[in-house]
Scaffold this active site. Structure first.
Site, PDB file in Angstrom:
ATOM      1  CD  GLU A 105      -1.804  -2.405   1.388  1.00 33.23           C
ATOM      2  OE1 GLU A 105      -0.643  -2.680   1.774  1.00 33.23           O
ATOM      3  OE2 GLU A 105      -2.691  -3.269   1.243  1.00 33.23           O
ATOM      4  CG  HIS A 156     -11.147  -6.822   7.125  1.00 35.12           C
ATOM      5  ND1 HIS A 156     -10.293  -7.570   7.881  1.00 35.12           N
ATOM      6  CD2 HIS A 156     -10.768  -7.019   5.840  1.00 35.12           C
ATOM      7  CE1 HIS A 156      -9.433  -8.208   7.073  1.00 35.12           C
ATOM      8  NE2 HIS A 156      -9.709  -7.890   5.847  1.00 35.12           N
TER       9      HIS A 156
HETATM   10  C1  LIG Z   1      -2.467  -4.673   4.296  1.00 35.82           C
HETATM   11  C2  LIG Z   1      -3.536  -5.469   3.657  1.00 35.82           C
HETATM   12  N1  LIG Z   1      -3.803  -5.269   2.355  1.00 35.82           N
HETATM   13  C3  LIG Z   1      -4.768  -5.983   1.747  1.00 35.82           C
HETATM   14  C4  LIG Z   1      -5.486  -6.921   2.440  1.00 35.82           C
HETATM   15  C5  LIG Z   1      -6.582  -7.724   1.741  1.00 35.82           C
HETATM   16  N2  LIG Z   1      -6.130  -9.111   1.603  1.00 35.82           N
HETATM   17  C6  LIG Z   1      -6.415 -10.015   2.543  1.00 35.82           C
HETATM   18  S1  LIG Z   1      -5.660 -11.447   2.259  1.00 35.82           S
HETATM   19  C7  LIG Z   1      -4.953 -10.900   0.850  1.00 35.82           C
HETATM   20  C8  LIG Z   1      -4.048 -11.801   0.081  1.00 35.82           C
HETATM   21  C9  LIG Z   1      -2.871 -12.206   0.892  1.00 35.82           C
HETATM   22  O1  LIG Z   1      -2.141 -13.168   0.226  1.00 35.82           O
HETATM   23  P1  LIG Z   1      -1.047 -14.026   0.946  1.00 35.82           P
HETATM   24  O2  LIG Z   1      -0.198 -13.157   1.811  1.00 35.82           O
HETATM   25  O3  LIG Z   1      -0.350 -14.779  -0.106  1.00 35.82           O
HETATM   26  O4  LIG Z   1      -1.837 -15.010   1.914  1.00 35.82           O
HETATM   27  P2  LIG Z   1      -2.920 -16.116   1.511  1.00 35.82           P
HETATM   28  O5  LIG Z   1      -4.251 -15.465   1.579  1.00 35.82           O
HETATM   29  O6  LIG Z   1      -2.582 -16.643   0.177  1.00 35.82           O
HETATM   30  O7  LIG Z   1      -2.811 -17.159   2.578  1.00 35.82           O
HETATM   31  C10 LIG Z   1      -5.339  -9.594   0.607  1.00 35.82           C
HETATM   32  C11 LIG Z   1      -4.954  -8.818  -0.575  1.00 35.82           C
HETATM   33  C12 LIG Z   1      -5.202  -7.072   3.809  1.00 35.82           C
HETATM   34  N3  LIG Z   1      -5.886  -7.917   4.576  1.00 35.82           N
HETATM   35  N4  LIG Z   1      -4.215  -6.343   4.386  1.00 35.82           N
END
Ligand SMILES: Cc1ncc(C[n+]2csc(CCOP(=O)(O)OP(=O)(O)O)c2C)c(N)n1
Ligand SMILES: [Mg+2]
Lengths: 323, 325
Positions: free
Chosen positions: B62, B131
């Protein structure tokens, strides 16, 4: 094969099955609207929960993400408390305040359940710092996804932990997607273990679909850290068989790709190995399934009947209770 | 002039689409805005139309991509940056406050930042405390930013174009409860982002709301009407700078005001509005200004707790009844 190996395998298999069946029930309960909000499943990734958490002792600490049912159960949080939390009940692990994404258990040093991507890493560094300053021989395991590796907080924490030689086990569950974004589209260099090593810490790339391999490497990494090496990094290659969350329609992944990974499902893989080595009979397996089924039924029944938190307690836990 | 029925989500998409068609400097970036179509499906289909250069998926970073939006804006582009949810915008708060809001002043007027940042806000879906917050008031605290909060389909369609034409950074808040709301769209052109709107005229009390609380204020006004109390409902639309004139004129007619705000009460936007009314319309008030805000608690998961934490129609009605007597 030694009996010790057989015992380890049985434990790994039981943990994975417990997590898998638990989450399968969660899907049903979500459809029935008993569980609400965001729910992220680790179905397909159970070898990570089983293998990594097994390497830790009761005094070690764990920091996790919103995809943490498996980590929590493998850490020993009572299934009833996890289920009740997802129902939002007073008996839940977080008194109904957290839900699926925010499971906590202070006694077991399970520090959440963080739903800000990479938000748990600094906390893990701090836990390790305190343990180090107090000469405790503990390790803090910090689990996060491949997406977190792109955040600034990740890089700040890698450097800080390495600089101060803190006892952190960074565990990247690389399931190749951050929500809808594939690994190659989120990282210029997709070899995450290599990047970790550039911070001056030992790192391993591990097959995260192989529970034994995960358990083995995690145990070695924990030993290394306890020996004073400073932080270590595990890149655990894995895959989520389901969508990112219950809200996600999963249109961005190829069916063939999902199918190929499903053929590497860590549970049948280990089951077959054990069968071939005469370490598991059909009756054994049926027995394990029955025990797990009962545990889940009991947890669900308890959650159904558990009281909800009274609205009068709405602002409880905003500040510590002082006596 | 034709009228179409559309959703808030589609209206936002249409606004981005026409901005991108009209001005090649406009582009969208953020997490999962392209292939995925946006976590709330706002940008669904735009990648196919405009390609990956202008509909840019970013990694989870971000601070980097909001900051990059600032740089690109300075260098002549007109970026729209999407942040999935207001809680995640805190990772970019340094860039927003220390750069976007500050560069023009700090450079003695040389460096303007014509950037639009869109983000989802608000609670109500049991997403718990990381959230669900409403931090509009925090952003409205910051000089150098313009903060807008479309609450209707027409504003979802019209505010973005005006924001993009603004020479300075604009933060646009989209309450999660609004995306699927349908409404009539008659014109579809740009709308002003300077004034508040009277969404329902009334004579006994002014209900001041924005974003996700406008519908609740309107529902409360309906209930109050049944009880013989005539409530005027104001939709602030722009949270910074505040359109004091519309507020004060309304309070001058009704002599009572209730501010409805999904943000926490202490140090809130509601506090600012109450203070301005007290400062400038004190002698026209028949009752102290009242506030209906979120309870001062991180938003809890359990349904009954979350609902209790949020301003509800019944709370608004009760606040009005207490002052109308
Ligand atoms: C700082 C932040 N940005 C965006 C999100 C929205 N978001 C939640 S999970 C996710 C994907 C995360 O991917 P990863 O770190 O690979 O974990 P996975 O869900 O694959 O286990 C996103 C974009 C968030 N929760 N926190
Ligand atoms: Mg991932």
């Amino acid at each position: 094969m030694t009996t010790a190996d057989a015992k380890t395998r049985l434990e790994l298999l039981t943990t994975m099955l417990r997590v898998r069946r638990f989450e399968e029930r969660c899907v049903e309960l979500y459809s029935a609207e008993k569980i609400r909000g965001f729910m992220h499943l680790c179905i397909g990734e159970e070898a990570v929960s089983a293998g990594v958490l097994r390497a830790l002792g009761p005094l070690d600490a764990v920091v996790s993400t919103y995809r943490e049912h498996g980590h929590a159960l493998a850490r020993g949080l009572p299934m009833a408390a996890v289920m009740a939390e997802m129902f939002g009940r007073a008996t839940g692990a977080s008194h109904g305040r957290g839900g699926s994404m925010h499971l906590f258990d202070g006694e077991r040093r399970f520090y959440g359940g963080n739903a800000i991507v990479a938000g748990g890493l600094p906390v893990a560094v701090g836990l390790a710092l305190a343990d180090r300053m107090r000469d405790r021989p503990t390790v803090t395991a910090c689990l996060f996804g491949d997406g977190a590796v792109a955040e600034g907080e990740f890089h700040e924490c890698m450097n800080l932990a390495a600089l101060w030689r803190l006892p952190v086990l960074f565990c990247c569950e690389n399931n190749r997607y951050a929500m809808g974004t594939a690994l190659e589209r989120e990282h210029a260099v997709t070899d995450l273990a290599l990047r970790a090593s550039s911070y001056g810490m030992r790192s391993w790339a591990v097959d995260g679909m192989d529970a034994e391999a995960v358990a083995d490497v995690a145990a070695r990494a924990v030993d290394t850290i306890r020996g004073g090496s400073g932080p270590c990094f595990l890149e655990l290659s894995t895959y989520r068989f389901r969508a990112h969350s219950m809200y996600d329609s999963d249109r961005y992944r190829d069916k063939a790709e999902i199918g190929a990974w499903k053929r590497r499902d860590p549970i049948p893989a280990l089951t077959e190995l054990m069968r071939a080595a005469d370490q598991l009979t059909d009756e054994d397996l049926a027995g394990i399934e029955a025990t797990i089924g009962e545990e889940i039924d009991t947890a669900v029944a308890a959650a159904e009947q558990a009281p909800v938190e009274p609205v009068a307690d709405l602002t409880r836990f905003v500040y510590s209770e002082r006596t | 002039m034709t009228t179409v029925r559309t959703t808030y989500r589609e209206a936002l998409r249409e606004a981005m689409r026409s901005a991108m068609r009209e001005d090649e400097r406009v582009f969208l970036m953020g997490e999962d805005v392209g292939r995925y179509g946006g976590c709330y499906a706002v940008s669904l289909g735009l990648l196919e139309e405009f390609g990956p250069d202008r509909i840019r998926d970013t990694p989870l970073s971000e601070s980097a991509f909001v900051g990059a939006g600032i740089g690109a804006a300075i260098a002549g582009m007109r970026p729209i940056v999407e942040i999935m949810t207001v809680n995640f915008s805190l990772l970019a708060l340094d860039q927003i406050l220390n750069n976007a809001a500050t560069l023009l002043h700090m450079s003695g007027g040389q460096i303007a930042v014509p950037l639009v940042i869109r983000m989802t806000t608000g609670a109500g879906r049991q997403l718990a405390a990381q959230h669900s917050h409403s931090l509009e008031g925090w952003y409205a605290h910051i000089p150098g930013l313009r903060v807008i909060s479309p609450a209707t389909v027409a504003d979802a369609r019209g505010m973005l174009a005006t924001a993009l034409a603004d020479p300075d950074p604009v933060i646009m808040f989209e309450h999660n409860s609004l995306y699927s709301v349908e409404g009539e769209l008659s014109d579809g052109g740009p709308v002003d982002i300077d004034t508040a709107a009277v969404r329902r005229p009334g004579t006994d009390v002014t209900l001041i709301s924005y974003g996700g609380t406008v519908a609740k204020a309107l529902d409360a006004a309906g209930e109050l009407a049944d009880a013989g109390i005539s409530a005027e409902v104001i939709d602030l639309r722009t949270l910074r700078p505040l359109d004091e004139r519309t507020l004060l004129e309304s309070v001058g007619r009704t002599h009572r005001a209730v501010v409805v705000d999904e943000g926490w009460r202490s140090g809130s936007l509601a506090a600012e509005i109450a203070a301005r009314i007290a400062e400038q319309a004190f002698y026209q008030l028949d009752a102290p200004v009242a506030r209906v805000c979120a309870a001062e608690v991180p938003v809890p998961y359990a349904a009954q707790l979350e609902q209790a934490a949020l301003p509800q129609v019944a709370d608004i009605v009760a606040a009005v009844r207490a002052m109308v007597g």
